[in-house]
Design a protein around this motif. Sequence first.
Motif, mmCIF file in Angstrom:
data_model
loop_
_atom_site.group_PDB
_atom_site.id
_atom_site.type_symbol
_atom_site.label_atom_id
_atom_site.label_comp_id
_atom_site.label_asym_id
_atom_site.label_seq_id
_atom_site.Cartn_x
_atom_site.Cartn_y
_atom_site.Cartn_z
ATOM 1 N N ILE A 26 0.843 -1.200 0.000
ATOM 2 C CA ILE A 26 0.000 0.000 0.000
ATOM 3 C C ILE A 26 0.875 1.246 0.000
ATOM 4 O O ILE A 26 0.554 2.253 -0.625
ATOM 5 C CB ILE A 26 -0.934 -0.006 1.227
ATOM 6 C CG1 ILE A 26 -1.837 -1.251 1.202
ATOM 7 C CG2 ILE A 26 -1.775 1.254 1.266
ATOM 8 C CD1 ILE A 26 -2.633 -1.449 2.479
ATOM 9 N N HIS A 27 1.971 1.205 0.736
ATOM 10 C CA HIS A 27 2.928 2.310 0.831
ATOM 11 C C HIS A 27 2.274 3.582 1.348
ATOM 12 O O HIS A 27 2.409 4.662 0.755
ATOM 13 C CB HIS A 27 3.627 2.544 -0.508
ATOM 14 C CG HIS A 27 4.529 1.418 -0.910
ATOM 15 N ND1 HIS A 27 5.830 1.304 -0.446
ATOM 16 C CD2 HIS A 27 4.312 0.320 -1.700
ATOM 17 C CE1 HIS A 27 6.376 0.208 -0.938
ATOM 18 N NE2 HIS A 27 5.475 -0.418 -1.702
ATOM 19 N N LEU A 28 1.554 3.438 2.487
ATOM 20 C CA LEU A 28 1.047 4.621 3.177
ATOM 21 C C LEU A 28 2.225 5.508 3.565
ATOM 22 O O LEU A 28 3.269 5.026 3.994
ATOM 23 C CB LEU A 28 0.279 4.200 4.435
ATOM 24 C CG LEU A 28 -1.031 3.440 4.231
ATOM 25 C CD1 LEU A 28 -1.539 2.915 5.558
ATOM 26 C CD2 LEU A 28 -2.076 4.304 3.551
ATOM 27 N N GLY A 29 2.028 6.813 3.408
ATOM 28 C CA GLY A 29 3.115 7.746 3.674
ATOM 29 C C GLY A 29 3.826 8.199 2.417
ATOM 30 O O GLY A 29 4.809 8.939 2.496
ATOM 31 N N CYS A 32 0.576 6.275 -3.136
ATOM 32 C CA CYS A 32 -0.450 5.397 -2.581
ATOM 33 C C CYS A 32 -1.845 5.806 -3.040
ATOM 34 O O CYS A 32 -2.249 6.959 -2.898
ATOM 35 C CB CYS A 32 -0.374 5.447 -1.054
ATOM 36 S SG CYS A 32 -1.755 4.650 -0.221
ATOM 37 N N ALA A 81 -4.847 5.651 -1.830
ATOM 38 C CA ALA A 81 -5.601 5.406 -0.602
ATOM 39 C C ALA A 81 -7.108 5.490 -0.808
ATOM 40 O O ALA A 81 -7.864 4.709 -0.215
ATOM 41 C CB ALA A 81 -5.163 6.399 0.478
ATOM 42 N N VAL A 86 2.904 0.409 5.464
ATOM 43 C CA VAL A 86 3.422 1.748 5.729
ATOM 44 C C VAL A 86 4.836 1.831 5.157
ATOM 45 O O VAL A 86 5.636 0.913 5.345
ATOM 46 C CB VAL A 86 3.447 2.035 7.238
ATOM 47 C CG1 VAL A 86 4.050 3.411 7.519
ATOM 48 C CG2 VAL A 86 2.050 1.934 7.834
ATOM 49 N N TRP A 114 1.370 12.454 5.224
ATOM 50 C CA TRP A 114 0.309 11.594 5.744
ATOM 51 C C TRP A 114 -1.040 12.316 5.655
ATOM 52 O O TRP A 114 -1.526 12.881 6.629
ATOM 53 C CB TRP A 114 0.612 11.188 7.190
ATOM 54 C CG TRP A 114 -0.192 10.005 7.630
ATOM 55 C CD1 TRP A 114 -1.457 10.024 8.159
ATOM 56 C CD2 TRP A 114 0.190 8.633 7.555
ATOM 57 N NE1 TRP A 114 -1.881 8.746 8.423
ATOM 58 C CE2 TRP A 114 -0.896 7.876 8.075
ATOM 59 C CE3 TRP A 114 1.343 7.979 7.115
ATOM 60 C CZ2 TRP A 114 -0.840 6.479 8.150
ATOM 61 C CZ3 TRP A 114 1.384 6.600 7.198
ATOM 62 C CH2 TRP A 114 0.309 5.867 7.714
ATOM 63 N N HIS A 128 -4.959 8.544 4.203
ATOM 64 C CA HIS A 128 -4.129 7.479 4.759
ATOM 65 C C HIS A 128 -4.611 7.101 6.155
ATOM 66 O O HIS A 128 -4.572 5.921 6.529
ATOM 67 C CB HIS A 128 -2.671 7.913 4.773
ATOM 68 C CG HIS A 128 -2.087 8.054 3.406
ATOM 69 N ND1 HIS A 128 -0.735 7.994 3.155
ATOM 70 C CD2 HIS A 128 -2.670 8.246 2.190
ATOM 71 C CE1 HIS A 128 -0.516 8.146 1.859
ATOM 72 N NE2 HIS A 128 -1.687 8.317 1.260
ATOM 73 N N ASN A 129 -5.085 8.092 6.919
ATOM 74 C CA ASN A 129 -5.716 7.788 8.198
ATOM 75 C C ASN A 129 -6.942 6.920 8.007
ATOM 76 O O ASN A 129 -7.214 6.011 8.798
ATOM 77 C CB ASN A 129 -6.126 9.081 8.915
ATOM 78 C CG ASN A 129 -4.978 9.726 9.659
ATOM 79 O OD1 ASN A 129 -4.028 9.045 10.050
ATOM 80 N ND2 ASN A 129 -5.055 11.031 9.847
ATOM 81 N N VAL A 188 -7.535 4.726 5.703
ATOM 82 C CA VAL A 188 -7.152 3.329 5.453
ATOM 83 C C VAL A 188 -6.952 2.602 6.774
ATOM 84 O O VAL A 188 -7.454 1.482 6.970
ATOM 85 C CB VAL A 188 -5.864 3.262 4.605
ATOM 86 C CG1 VAL A 188 -5.349 1.822 4.541
ATOM 87 C CG2 VAL A 188 -6.111 3.788 3.198
#
Length: 295
Positions: free
Chosen positions: A48-51, A55, A57, A79, A90, A94-95, A97
Amino acid sequence: MLATSKDLLQNLTDAGLGKPNYPAWLDMPDPKGFRPKHRYRSVWISDIHLGTRGCNATLLVDFLRSFECETLYLVGDIVDGWRLKKGWYWPDAHNEVIRRVLKHAHRRTRVVFVAGNHDEMLRDFAGLTFGGVELVLEAIHVTADGRRLLVTHGDSFDGVVLYARWLAFLGDKAYGLLLRSNILLNAIRRRMKLPYWSLSAHMKRKVKNAVEYVCNFEDAVAREAQERGLDGIVCGHIHTAEIRQFGDVTYYNDGDWVESCTALVEEPCGEMRIVDWARETAQAANAPQTMELAG
């Protein structure tokens, strides 16, 4: 800035994810929608590569809202700790998700987080549970039809692909040693306060043909399942969704949420397939227009 794994766990604790008192929003009902939810036995998502800005999202949140399942596997690189160490990014999506994953866990879905190389700081905490999410290095999944599948991110196979010719000469012992060396090496580097060294990036510089790399990776992963006497393997890491048969072993890759926006799902009967959510979303959006034209 996400400096260390200790900082990350402190953030989770501060958010209430490591405590029995869950945030109130976990019990809030979902917005009513017109589409019925899919009922899967198991779902696998990874990379997913949050951050990171890459991404997708919003699409992922839409997908997470679209189903219910017994087990949800997060197969690494959820992450992107590497990127967050360089600079904080962020957004609210992303929160969301994270919220959707925790809602699945709160509603009695078993959520298993297999740490990858980009979130490798969590490997130090394998065996612990936070907010109903189990942190593990790998897992064995038993399908509805009785097949046993290894679930692993896949970065430990990078060295196998890079040094395939030497391994063929040196034999199985060298194969097993190299297979585990990447994780061991970086565990040592973490304790020495050294940055993560990416065997994957090194390998991709050496392997000129990307198609050759993917094929070699799939061969190496399938071989590991065969060596363990398993029926198949589920992984991520290379951002290429695929289902392939290698003799008696089935190779599954659930893809990613940076480029392809895909997931792997298991139906209640045990049948497994890849969901291309970007394509399904596009088709659903075009469906009303098609009906109007037909009318």
